[in-house]
Design a protein around this motif. Sequence first.
Motif, PDB file in Angstrom:
ATOM      1  N   ARG A  56       0.812  -1.210   0.000  1.00  0.00           N
ATOM      2  CA  ARG A  56       0.000   0.000   0.000  1.00  0.00           C
ATOM      3  C   ARG A  56       0.849   1.265   0.000  1.00  0.00           C
ATOM      4  NH1 ARG A  56      -4.032  -1.813   4.924  1.00  0.00           N
ATOM      5  NH2 ARG A  56      -5.078  -3.539   3.852  1.00  0.00           N
ATOM      6  N   GLU A  57       2.071   1.140   0.493  1.00  0.00           N
ATOM      7  CA  GLU A  57       2.953   2.306   0.588  1.00  0.00           C
ATOM      8  C   GLU A  57       4.290   2.003  -0.086  1.00  0.00           C
ATOM      9  OE1 GLU A  57       3.832   3.435   4.594  1.00  0.00           O
ATOM     10  OE2 GLU A  57       5.248   4.986   4.020  1.00  0.00           O
ATOM     11  N   LYS A  58       4.815   2.977  -0.836  1.00  0.00           N
ATOM     12  CA  LYS A  58       6.124   2.853  -1.469  1.00  0.00           C
ATOM     13  C   LYS A  58       7.091   3.828  -0.818  1.00  0.00           C
ATOM     14  CE  LYS A  58       4.726  -0.158  -4.555  1.00  0.00           C
ATOM     15  NZ  LYS A  58       5.179  -1.566  -4.503  1.00  0.00           N
ATOM     16  N   ARG A  59       8.307   3.365  -0.542  1.00  0.00           N
ATOM     17  CA  ARG A  59       9.327   4.243   0.029  1.00  0.00           C
ATOM     18  C   ARG A  59      10.530   4.286  -0.909  1.00  0.00           C
ATOM     19  NH1 ARG A  59       9.218   3.704   6.662  1.00  0.00           N
ATOM     20  NH2 ARG A  59       6.939   3.696   6.883  1.00  0.00           N
ATOM     21  N   SER A  60      11.422   5.207  -0.607  1.00  0.00           N
ATOM     22  CA  SER A  60      12.574   5.425  -1.495  1.00  0.00           C
ATOM     23  C   SER A  60      13.647   4.363  -1.336  1.00  0.00           C
ATOM     24  CB  SER A  60      13.180   6.808  -1.214  1.00  0.00           C
ATOM     25  OG  SER A  60      13.605   6.888   0.140  1.00  0.00           O
ATOM     26  N   TYR A  61      13.491   3.449  -0.415  1.00  0.00           N
ATOM     27  CA  TYR A  61      14.488   2.416  -0.162  1.00  0.00           C
ATOM     28  C   TYR A  61      13.807   1.043  -0.173  1.00  0.00           C
ATOM     29  CZ  TYR A  61      12.496   3.522   4.423  1.00  0.00           C
ATOM     30  OH  TYR A  61      11.630   3.803   5.451  1.00  0.00           O
ATOM     31  N   THR A  62      14.596   0.021  -0.420  1.00  0.00           N
ATOM     32  CA  THR A  62      14.062  -1.351  -0.424  1.00  0.00           C
ATOM     33  C   THR A  62      14.643  -2.190   0.709  1.00  0.00           C
ATOM     34  OG1 THR A  62      15.779  -1.986  -2.006  1.00  0.00           O
ATOM     35  CG2 THR A  62      13.609  -1.369  -2.896  1.00  0.00           C
ATOM     36  N   THR A  63      15.611  -1.650   1.433  1.00  0.00           N
ATOM     37  CA  THR A  63      16.133  -2.306   2.632  1.00  0.00           C
ATOM     38  C   THR A  63      16.269  -1.253   3.722  1.00  0.00           C
ATOM     39  OG1 THR A  63      18.448  -1.973   1.977  1.00  0.00           O
ATOM     40  CG2 THR A  63      17.406  -4.065   1.349  1.00  0.00           C
ATOM     41  N   ALA A  64      16.092  -1.663   4.967  1.00  0.00           N
ATOM     42  CA  ALA A  64      16.124  -0.698   6.069  1.00  0.00           C
ATOM     43  C   ALA A  64      16.613  -1.366   7.340  1.00  0.00           C
ATOM     44  CB  ALA A  64      14.734  -0.107   6.299  1.00  0.00           C
ATOM     45  N   THR A  65      17.101  -0.533   8.271  1.00  0.00           N
ATOM     46  CA  THR A  65      17.459  -1.004   9.611  1.00  0.00           C
ATOM     47  C   THR A  65      16.930  -0.003  10.621  1.00  0.00           C
ATOM     48  OG1 THR A  65      19.257  -1.718  11.073  1.00  0.00           O
ATOM     49  CG2 THR A  65      19.729   0.134   9.620  1.00  0.00           C
ATOM     50  N   THR A  66      16.491  -0.508  11.750  1.00  0.00           N
ATOM     51  CA  THR A  66      15.928   0.361  12.786  1.00  0.00           C
ATOM     52  C   THR A  66      16.302  -0.133  14.175  1.00  0.00           C
ATOM     53  OG1 THR A  66      13.893  -0.907  13.017  1.00  0.00           O
ATOM     54  CG2 THR A  66      13.867   0.886  11.414  1.00  0.00           C
ATOM     55  N   GLU A  94      13.550  -2.089  23.395  1.00  0.00           N
ATOM     56  CA  GLU A  94      14.044  -1.670  22.080  1.00  0.00           C
ATOM     57  C   GLU A  94      14.226  -2.898  21.195  1.00  0.00           C
ATOM     58  OE1 GLU A  94      17.132   1.678  22.308  1.00  0.00           O
ATOM     59  OE2 GLU A  94      17.189   0.811  24.320  1.00  0.00           O
ATOM     60  N   MET A  95      13.766  -2.782  19.955  1.00  0.00           N
ATOM     61  CA  MET A  95      13.853  -3.896  19.015  1.00  0.00           C
ATOM     62  C   MET A  95      14.731  -3.510  17.838  1.00  0.00           C
ATOM     63  SD  MET A  95      12.888  -7.025  18.521  1.00  0.00           S
ATOM     64  CE  MET A  95      11.338  -7.426  19.325  1.00  0.00           C
ATOM     65  N   LEU A  96      15.871  -4.181  17.728  1.00  0.00           N
ATOM     66  CA  LEU A  96      16.754  -3.997  16.579  1.00  0.00           C
ATOM     67  C   LEU A  96      16.202  -4.811  15.415  1.00  0.00           C
ATOM     68  CD1 LEU A  96      20.108  -4.528  18.505  1.00  0.00           C
ATOM     69  CD2 LEU A  96      19.243  -2.336  17.686  1.00  0.00           C
ATOM     70  N   GLY A  97      16.271  -4.266  14.209  1.00  0.00           N
ATOM     71  CA  GLY A  97      15.726  -5.009  13.089  1.00  0.00           C
ATOM     72  C   GLY A  97      16.340  -4.616  11.761  1.00  0.00           C
ATOM     73  N   ASN A  98      16.367  -5.568  10.834  1.00  0.00           N
ATOM     74  CA  ASN A  98      16.713  -5.262   9.437  1.00  0.00           C
ATOM     75  C   ASN A  98      15.594  -5.796   8.556  1.00  0.00           C
ATOM     76  OD1 ASN A  98      18.157  -7.919  10.241  1.00  0.00           O
ATOM     77  ND2 ASN A  98      18.135  -8.069   8.010  1.00  0.00           N
ATOM     78  N   PHE A  99      15.271  -5.044   7.502  1.00  0.00           N
ATOM     79  CA  PHE A  99      14.104  -5.328   6.684  1.00  0.00           C
ATOM     80  C   PHE A  99      14.465  -5.277   5.207  1.00  0.00           C
ATOM     81  CE2 PHE A  99      11.263  -4.904  10.283  1.00  0.00           C
ATOM     82  CZ  PHE A  99      11.977  -4.061  11.119  1.00  0.00           C
ATOM     83  N   SER A 100      13.838  -6.165   4.465  1.00  0.00           N
ATOM     84  CA  SER A 100      13.974  -6.143   3.012  1.00  0.00           C
ATOM     85  C   SER A 100      12.597  -6.191   2.398  1.00  0.00           C
ATOM     86  CB  SER A 100      14.791  -7.345   2.526  1.00  0.00           C
ATOM     87  OG  SER A 100      14.700  -7.457   1.120  1.00  0.00           O
ATOM     88  N   CYS A 227       9.682 -10.887   1.331  1.00  0.00           N
ATOM     89  CA  CYS A 227      10.270  -9.844   2.179  1.00  0.00           C
ATOM     90  C   CYS A 227      10.904 -10.439   3.439  1.00  0.00           C
ATOM     91  CB  CYS A 227       9.196  -8.837   2.596  1.00  0.00           C
ATOM     92  SG  CYS A 227       8.387  -7.997   1.229  1.00  0.00           S
ATOM     93  N   ILE A 228      11.734  -9.625   4.071  1.00  0.00           N
ATOM     94  CA  ILE A 228      12.396 -10.012   5.317  1.00  0.00           C
ATOM     95  C   ILE A 228      12.022  -9.026   6.419  1.00  0.00           C
ATOM     96  CG2 ILE A 228      14.635 -10.115   6.509  1.00  0.00           C
ATOM     97  CD1 ILE A 228      14.098 -12.574   4.852  1.00  0.00           C
ATOM     98  N   ASP A 229      11.684  -9.589   7.582  1.00  0.00           N
ATOM     99  CA  ASP A 229      11.370  -8.785   8.773  1.00  0.00           C
ATOM    100  C   ASP A 229      12.054  -9.469   9.950  1.00  0.00           C
ATOM    101  OD1 ASP A 229       8.328  -8.782  10.794  1.00  0.00           O
ATOM    102  OD2 ASP A 229      10.211  -7.702  11.088  1.00  0.00           O
ATOM    103  N   THR A 230      13.028  -8.803  10.561  1.00  0.00           N
ATOM    104  CA  THR A 230      13.720  -9.424  11.688  1.00  0.00           C
ATOM    105  C   THR A 230      13.563  -8.585  12.944  1.00  0.00           C
ATOM    106  OG1 THR A 230      15.912  -8.382  11.674  1.00  0.00           O
ATOM    107  CG2 THR A 230      15.481 -10.073   9.999  1.00  0.00           C
ATOM    108  N   GLY A 231      13.743  -9.234  14.082  1.00  0.00           N
ATOM    109  CA  GLY A 231      13.670  -8.524  15.355  1.00  0.00           C
ATOM    110  C   GLY A 231      14.621  -9.119  16.369  1.00  0.00           C
ATOM    111  N   MET A 232      15.525  -8.268  16.882  1.00  0.00           N
ATOM    112  CA  MET A 232      16.463  -8.680  17.925  1.00  0.00           C
ATOM    113  C   MET A 232      16.239  -7.797  19.146  1.00  0.00           C
ATOM    114  SD  MET A 232      20.637  -8.470  18.013  1.00  0.00           S
ATOM    115  CE  MET A 232      21.031 -10.034  17.249  1.00  0.00           C
TER     116      MET A 232
END
Length: 886
Positions: A56-66, A94-100, A227-232
């Motif tokens: 539903r939403e498009k962003r300027s990146y295809t991978t992210a970390t938070t 706090e949840m560390l994560g990397n997303f694709s 897609c990838i959704d991780t949580g540490m």
Amino acid sequence: MSDIKTVQDIREAFKKFFTERGHADVESSSLLVKDDPTTFFANSGMVQFKDVFTGREKRSYTTATTCQKCLRVSGKHNDYEQIGTTPRHHTFFEMLGNFSFGEYFKEQAIEYGWEFVTGVLKLDKSKIWVSVHEKDGEAEQLWKDKTGIDPKRIVKLGDDTNRWAMGEFGPNGYSSEIFYYIGDTPEKQSLEEFLKDDGTYLEIWNLVFMQFFKDPDGTQGDLPAPCIDTGMGLERVASVVQGYTSNYDTDTLRSLIAVTEKISGKSYRGGTYNIPVSKGDEQYKIDVSMRIIADHARAIAFLIADGAIPGNDGQSYVLRRLIRRAIRSGQSVGIEKPFLGEVLAEVEKKMAPAYPELIQQRDRIQKLAKKEELQFHETLRNGLKLLEDHSKTLSSGDVFPGEIAFQLYDTYGFPVDLTAEILNDRGISIDTAKFNSEMEKQKERSRGSARTLDPESLSTSFDTIPATKFVGYNATSATSTLIATDKASDDSNIAYLVFEKSPFYAEKGGQCGDTGEARFESTTLNIIDTRLSPGEHILHICEVSDDIDLKTLLQQEALLVVDQSQRTATAMHHSGTHLLNAALREVLGDHVSQKGSLVTSDRLRFDFSHDEALTTDELQKIQEYINTEIRLNHEVETKELSKEEALASGAVAAFGEKYGDVVRVVEMGPSVELCGGTHVKRTGDIGCEIITSEGSISSGVRRIEAVCGAKALTYISEREDILSNLSKKLQTPEHELEHKVQSLGGEIKALKQELKNRDSLLAQMLSEKLVQDVKKSAVGEISYITSDVSLSGRDALMKIADDTLARLQSGIVALGNSSEGMLVIKVSKDVSSKLGANTILNKAKEEISAGKGGGKPVLATLMLPDSDSFHKALTSIENIITTHAS
């Protein structure tokens, strides 16, 4: 050995690792979720990316970390009650994560995960375990090929642990978890020990492989771009890196605990968890309180920084509740003054490098927290006065009114366990049944007021619109056109939506309405209830934000999706109600007729005509009858007949229902009823049914409540735990508990009489000694005795005061226990007309500016806050007596 040690080190290293590999460094979203009807707060790292994953939403990146701020205090993700009693539960974390978002998939995610934990954090490879879904052979092979991990430490698990879904429909997929062994004997690692799930193998990172998409009709297909959704969990991995078995011993949380230690003057032990408080371990209680303060302080700081204000509903109420619980925890370690500001300042010091909003909102955080803290201290004082007013006439063994305990909880913020703790010292118990009853009434009121639903008072007439076609007997989703809308009132956020057809069951015949979603192309509305208008229109009731213009949605199609889990559980309880009705008629007789019912996803309630309380044997027969019919697994058949045909066939009509010329007949084994509700397909789908209560609600009408399915199993399990715990505590086999309780009851009765006799003897001895020290007032010649005695409890003080005054025959007796802060003033009738006990009490309170109490001319009681004010009160009373002119 890694040089990464602190929480800040780990946070920075994680973000650096992924940004160096092309991931966008995305800031944490606010804790406060405003546009998602499924949750109040951000409870995981992927919340802010929900619409990205669904396309539903498009962003300027295809991978992210938070590094996402998270809060779990409501709904399915709710760790509130466990805080402080376990090593790893938190409200805020706090949840560390990397997303694709379609860029890479399993292979890269697994390689990244392994490289970070072994190459950056340098965790011992021989202590790392991973889990994969039992059907995900691809992930299993990748772990073997890309990491070199011992295949024996790759564990295959099922859907419960290793499958993730965003909701009932939509993106879903397998997951793989990384565990770390934190036990003391690495050489004894084994699959058998791993499967015990006792915390020795700690999950530190979850890699979700979003690969599939489930349509509302149940069709499962592949996502166009996996897609990838991780949580540490940052706190968890910090405990591993720093070598602790508890998150609370890591640097950030330990620094917050140190502030509480300094303020309270008490020490924190740490490292010991899950010790039953019933064992009387005072240090454990201190540790739990300090952990609660440390945990809640972070949540409070970030909630206020993100814009929350303490209040009485929604997100505001959660904040207020956290502040008040932190204050109560402070009081339990001896902190009576406002203290949260100091702990919040430490939160800023430790966490502002990563979250500058803590500095930007410093003044607001401190101001709101202090205001709420001062207000709650005042509330506590008022609550204590109410508690004292209603308990001062009670003695040991008496029962405190449940409705007052609820008022203390509801109005003054007293948890019932705090009220129980205060009363327990006096031997007074609480009427918990009445408390629970009042709590249930409040929940019903809250459900009603929160929704402000009144279909009868709609400002817009739907008379010209055809009745809604219900299509939900065999489906829980359907596409339909929105044809009308209305609002509960001009300033309300409650809206009514009417569609051409709907799978949503509207509240009727005692069955609660469905909940779910209306998914338009431009927005999704959360349906919180479903009601029926006078014109048979199914009203889908939604909470809508101010930025949604309902008129723009008219004539648009929406996918209407019923909450399947709620519908299924409700159907179980509805079918269970029919079997209960049949069982009552079978066991009690044909005179039984339905007088009302309520069916929800949690329970069923059935009112019926009957003149006597049901015996234990009758209840057992009714329950056995129901569960026998469940096990017989009758098919639930429905057919439409004319009303006359249905009644002629023996079908039972439900109380209060309005029937048309054609009625729906539901048959399941011995039960045949007219019913328009939703049901299971076979009686076996109910699982089992357990009666939880039976009682009278009016003359000739009784009520049974029961639970079905998973709720019934939970009910049984809870009672088995109670029996098991009682058996252990009383050191008695379960089958002998009834005899043991009877025996203990006799012993307690004998001991009470023995204590009463002893207190009577002590009172007699003390009164004999006290009258030897009688004094005379200089003015008015009044005999009086004032003393601090060793007996405790109101009853004992009353007894000795009575005995002493009887020996004096005429005069004043003021006795009390300084350690308890209680004073009893008794005055003989001849003196009370000149100087009453209540007059003495009021003058003393005024002179020392302390104490609470009241009374009559012949008797008054005074409660003092401490021994110092107690002795001041005794001196004041003596001065009042000696200076009184007759």
